[in-house]
Design an enzyme around this catalytic site. Structure first.
Site, PDB file in Angstrom:
ATOM      1  N   GLY A   7      68.590  35.509 -21.156  1.00 47.71           N
ATOM      2  CA  GLY A   7      67.797  34.856 -22.193  1.00 47.71           C
ATOM      3  C   GLY A   7      68.124  33.401 -22.415  1.00 47.71           C
ATOM      4  O   GLY A   7      69.152  32.890 -21.971  1.00 47.71           O
TER       5      GLY A   7
ATOM      6  N   ASN B  53      75.312  31.878  -7.392  1.00 48.62           N
ATOM      7  CA  ASN B  53      75.410  33.304  -7.101  1.00 48.62           C
ATOM      8  C   ASN B  53      74.069  33.728  -6.529  1.00 48.62           C
ATOM      9  O   ASN B  53      73.074  33.706  -7.239  1.00 48.62           O
ATOM     10  CB  ASN B  53      75.718  34.080  -8.385  1.00 48.62           C
TER      11      ASN B  53
ATOM     12  N   CYS C 288      63.789  36.714 -19.899  1.00 54.02           N
ATOM     13  CA  CYS C 288      63.826  35.285 -20.211  1.00 54.02           C
ATOM     14  C   CYS C 288      62.499  34.672 -19.780  1.00 54.02           C
ATOM     15  O   CYS C 288      61.949  35.052 -18.743  1.00 54.02           O
ATOM     16  CB  CYS C 288      64.972  34.596 -19.474  1.00 54.02           C
TER      17      CYS C 288
ATOM     18  N   SER D 103      74.439  27.915 -24.410  1.00 53.79           N
ATOM     19  CA  SER D 103      73.958  27.292 -23.174  1.00 53.79           C
ATOM     20  C   SER D 103      72.437  27.239 -23.205  1.00 53.79           C
ATOM     21  O   SER D 103      71.776  28.227 -23.531  1.00 53.79           O
ATOM     22  CB  SER D 103      74.444  28.123 -21.984  1.00 53.79           C
TER      23      SER D 103
ATOM     24  N   LEU E 216      71.671  21.532 -16.420  1.00 52.13           N
ATOM     25  CA  LEU E 216      70.949  20.387 -15.853  1.00 52.13           C
ATOM     26  C   LEU E 216      70.499  20.684 -14.419  1.00 52.13           C
ATOM     27  O   LEU E 216      69.323  20.636 -14.107  1.00 52.13           O
ATOM     28  CB  LEU E 216      71.835  19.137 -15.925  1.00 52.13           C
TER      29      LEU E 216
ATOM     30  N   GLU F 128      72.322  43.168 -20.746  1.00 54.39           N
ATOM     31  CA  GLU F 128      73.697  43.322 -20.281  1.00 54.39           C
ATOM     32  C   GLU F 128      74.618  42.355 -21.012  1.00 54.39           C
ATOM     33  O   GLU F 128      74.193  41.279 -21.453  1.00 54.39           O
ATOM     34  CB  GLU F 128      73.775  43.041 -18.768  1.00 54.39           C
TER      35      GLU F 128
ATOM     36  N   CYS G 223      77.193  34.540 -13.512  1.00 55.85           N
ATOM     37  CA  CYS G 223      76.100  33.725 -14.046  1.00 55.85           C
ATOM     38  C   CYS G 223      74.829  33.872 -13.214  1.00 55.85           C
ATOM     39  O   CYS G 223      74.846  33.733 -12.002  1.00 55.85           O
ATOM     40  CB  CYS G 223      76.493  32.265 -14.051  1.00 55.85           C
TER      41      CYS G 223
ATOM     42  N   CYS H  96      63.491  29.991 -14.248  1.00 57.58           N
ATOM     43  CA  CYS H  96      64.242  29.199 -13.261  1.00 57.58           C
ATOM     44  C   CYS H  96      64.306  30.029 -11.967  1.00 57.58           C
ATOM     45  O   CYS H  96      64.725  31.188 -11.985  1.00 57.58           O
ATOM     46  CB  CYS H  96      65.642  28.892 -13.786  1.00 57.58           C
TER      47      CYS H  96
ATOM     48  N   CYS I 249      80.458  37.342 -22.691  1.00 57.93           N
ATOM     49  CA  CYS I 249      79.204  36.690 -22.326  1.00 57.93           C
ATOM     50  C   CYS I 249      78.069  37.572 -22.840  1.00 57.93           C
ATOM     51  O   CYS I 249      77.941  38.727 -22.433  1.00 57.93           O
ATOM     52  CB  CYS I 249      79.144  36.544 -20.805  1.00 57.93           C
TER      53      CYS I 249
ATOM     54  N   CYS J  65      67.529  32.122 -10.777  1.00 62.81           N
ATOM     55  CA  CYS J  65      68.194  32.999 -11.746  1.00 62.81           C
ATOM     56  C   CYS J  65      67.522  34.363 -11.755  1.00 62.81           C
ATOM     57  O   CYS J  65      66.298  34.468 -11.867  1.00 62.81           O
ATOM     58  CB  CYS J  65      68.125  32.362 -13.131  1.00 62.81           C
TER      59      CYS J  65
HETATM   60  N1  SAH Z   1      69.186  30.192 -20.627  1.00 62.31           N
HETATM   61  C1  SAH Z   1      70.506  29.616 -20.749  1.00 62.31           C
HETATM   62  C2  SAH Z   1      71.607  30.626 -20.459  1.00 62.31           C
HETATM   63  C3  SAH Z   1      71.481  31.127 -19.055  1.00 62.31           C
HETATM   64  S1  SAH Z   1      72.819  31.656 -18.069  1.00 62.31           S
HETATM   65  C4  SAH Z   1      70.625  28.440 -19.790  1.00 62.31           C
HETATM   66  O1  SAH Z   1      69.813  28.342 -18.888  1.00 62.31           O
HETATM   67  O2  SAH Z   1      71.514  27.623 -19.979  1.00 62.31           O
HETATM   68  C5  SAH Z   1      74.048  30.465 -18.012  1.00 62.31           C
HETATM   69  C6  SAH Z   1      74.086  29.554 -16.789  1.00 62.31           C
HETATM   70  O3  SAH Z   1      73.985  30.230 -15.539  1.00 62.31           O
HETATM   71  C7  SAH Z   1      72.969  28.532 -16.801  1.00 62.31           C
HETATM   72  O4  SAH Z   1      73.521  27.276 -16.558  1.00 62.31           O
HETATM   73  C8  SAH Z   1      72.117  28.979 -15.636  1.00 62.31           C
HETATM   74  O5  SAH Z   1      71.341  27.936 -15.115  1.00 62.31           O
HETATM   75  C9  SAH Z   1      73.169  29.473 -14.667  1.00 62.31           C
HETATM   76  N2  SAH Z   1      72.627  30.284 -13.593  1.00 62.31           N
HETATM   77  C10 SAH Z   1      71.466  30.977 -13.566  1.00 62.31           C
HETATM   78  N3  SAH Z   1      71.300  31.590 -12.376  1.00 62.31           N
HETATM   79  C11 SAH Z   1      72.394  31.296 -11.642  1.00 62.31           C
HETATM   80  C12 SAH Z   1      72.814  31.655 -10.325  1.00 62.31           C
HETATM   81  N4  SAH Z   1      72.077  32.467  -9.575  1.00 62.31           N
HETATM   82  N5  SAH Z   1      73.988  31.173  -9.900  1.00 62.31           N
HETATM   83  C13 SAH Z   1      74.753  30.378 -10.671  1.00 62.31           C
HETATM   84  N6  SAH Z   1      74.410  30.019 -11.914  1.00 62.31           N
HETATM   85  C14 SAH Z   1      73.237  30.466 -12.400  1.00 62.31           C
END
Ligand code: SAH
Length: 369
Positions: A181, A318, A128, A215, A239, A108, A361, A132, A121, A135
């Site tokens: 990713g 989110n 991925c 990111s 972080l 997407e 995000c 995490c 974006c 996510c």
């Molecule tokens: N893999 C990269 C890009 C991921 S998306 C990374 O981790 O940085 C970009 C951001 O969205 C990251 O900071 C990720 O941690 C955050 N993110 C992931 N899931 C989320 C959620 N459910 N709510 C808010 N932010 C989220």
């Protein structure tokens, strides 16, 4: 003697997306166009059509003879992204598109219009591998890396939508690698895409590196490598916790490169590129949003000096399906912000564009339903 260049690409190459104009350097384009029996200046014409005109339909390449058009299109402009579905939110200012790739993988991208800028974006991988737990993308594992052109095409599509929309003449000004990713786990294709974005027209899209944000969960060797590329993109470090015990859980790769190491790498990036690094911190209710954690975050960041090297971006979580976690209470969020500000750490709270279409995000899961 060197190997003769192949006359045509096998398309698709086994196990890889078909090669596309946006995968190639200007030199490669010229060489391959000539090797395919065309005049070298056709390369420049084709680049102007693609990067300036955003025209991939050979019917629109009216300055080229028809036979030449067909052959160039077949060799260099394969259809990499097939639109499955597009959803809009925020009165049309947020547009999420689901794409099917040549091997049926799904990704997407999200286009966001603001009064002063347009942000695209993009996804860098299908799925991925970073797992995490908060996510959505992380739950399904990694399917594969995207190619350079599969990334660039997401941006070109966004630009084309703007051009054909009501705000004619506007271009995508910002690109954030915050879709599906881990961009630093697909380094070569991502840096290749960044080069295509910043190369001046007609050989590239002519964007400013300042408008591009990569990111990462904190793959330290890749962060170090990025600093040496001479392309001062903005680096964002996800972080989410300033201590190893909690970060091990929230960002599992922390067991490989810990808080101290990733913050050092971010600081080093800022020092070398003179670009302010962004620290991403998703606020999760009663998990990482307590006041003492704000103090700890400020301490960890300020330990590296207070010369404006860093900016904290708080993201209200989110919620994703099946997750036990949710966003912070407003007063906890406000207190977190206040504590960082009090200690002189610049901080903003991210808006949650596209939330209701699962386009914010961490919500990108790319299912076909
Ligand atoms: N893999 C990269 C890009 C991921 S998306 C990374 O981790 O940085 C970009 C951001 O969205 C990251 O900071 C990720 O941690 C955050 N993110 C992931 N899931 C989320 C959620 N459910 N709510 C808010 N932010 C989220």
């Amino acid at each position: 003697m060197s190997e003769p260049l192949p006359l045509v690409f096998e398309s698709p190459r086994r196990g890889q997306p078909p090669r596309h104009w946006a995968d190639l350097t200007p030199t490669q384009r010229r060489e391959l166009v000539e090797a395919a029996g065309h005049r070298a200046y056709r390369a420049r014409q084709l680049s102007a059509h693609y990067f300036e005109g955003l025209r991939t339909d050979p019917g629109e390449w009216t300055d080229l003879p028809e036979t030449v058009r067909a052959s160039l299109a077949a060799s260099f402009m394969p259809d990499l992204l097939r639109e499955v579905r597009t959803q809009t939110a925020d009165h049309g200012d947020t547009v999420k598109t689901l794409w099917r790739l040549y091997d049926n993988a799904l990704v997407e991208s999200v286009l966001m219009r603001y009064p002063d800028r347009v942000t695209m974006c993009v996804s860098s991988q299908a799925g991925c591998g970073m797992a995490c737990p908060f996510c959505a993308t992380g739950q399904g594992g990694l399917q594969r890396n995207l190619s350079t052109a599969e990334i660039v095409e997401q941006v070109v599509d966004g630009s084309r939508r703007l051009r054909h929309g009501d705000i004619d003449g506007h271009r995508v000004s910002n690109v954030v690698f915050m879709g599906m990713g881990e961009p630093m786990a697909n380094y070569k294709a991502v840096i290749g895409a960044v080069r295509q974005l910043v190369t001046p027209t007609p050989d590239g899209l002519g964007m400013s590196a300042r408008g591009i944000t990569v990111s990462t969960v904190g793959l330290v060797p890749r962060m170090q490598q990025l600093a040496t590329e001479g392309i001062p993109v903005t680096l964002a470090l996800s972080l989410h916790a300033a201590d190893d015990e909690l970060r091990d859980e929230l960002v599992p790769i922390n067991t490989r490169w810990n808080v101290d190491e990733v913050v050092n790498a971010a600081w080093e990036y800022a020092r070398q590129t003179k670009r302010r690094v962004s620290i991403e911190y998703a606020l999760i209710r009663d998990v990482n949003d307590q006041a003492f954690r704000a103090d700890l975050l400020a301490k960890v960041l300020k330990r590296r000096g207070n010369w404006g090297w860093v900016h904290v971006n708080l993201i209200p979580l989110n919620p994703t399906p099946g997750s036990r976690w949710t966003a912070s209470r407003r007063r906890d969020e406000a207190e977190f912000v206040r504590r960082l500000r009090d200690k002189g750490v610049p901080v903003t709270v991210r808006d949650t564009r596209g939330r209701e279409i699962d386009g914010a995000c961490g919500q990108l899961a790319a299912t076909d339903r």
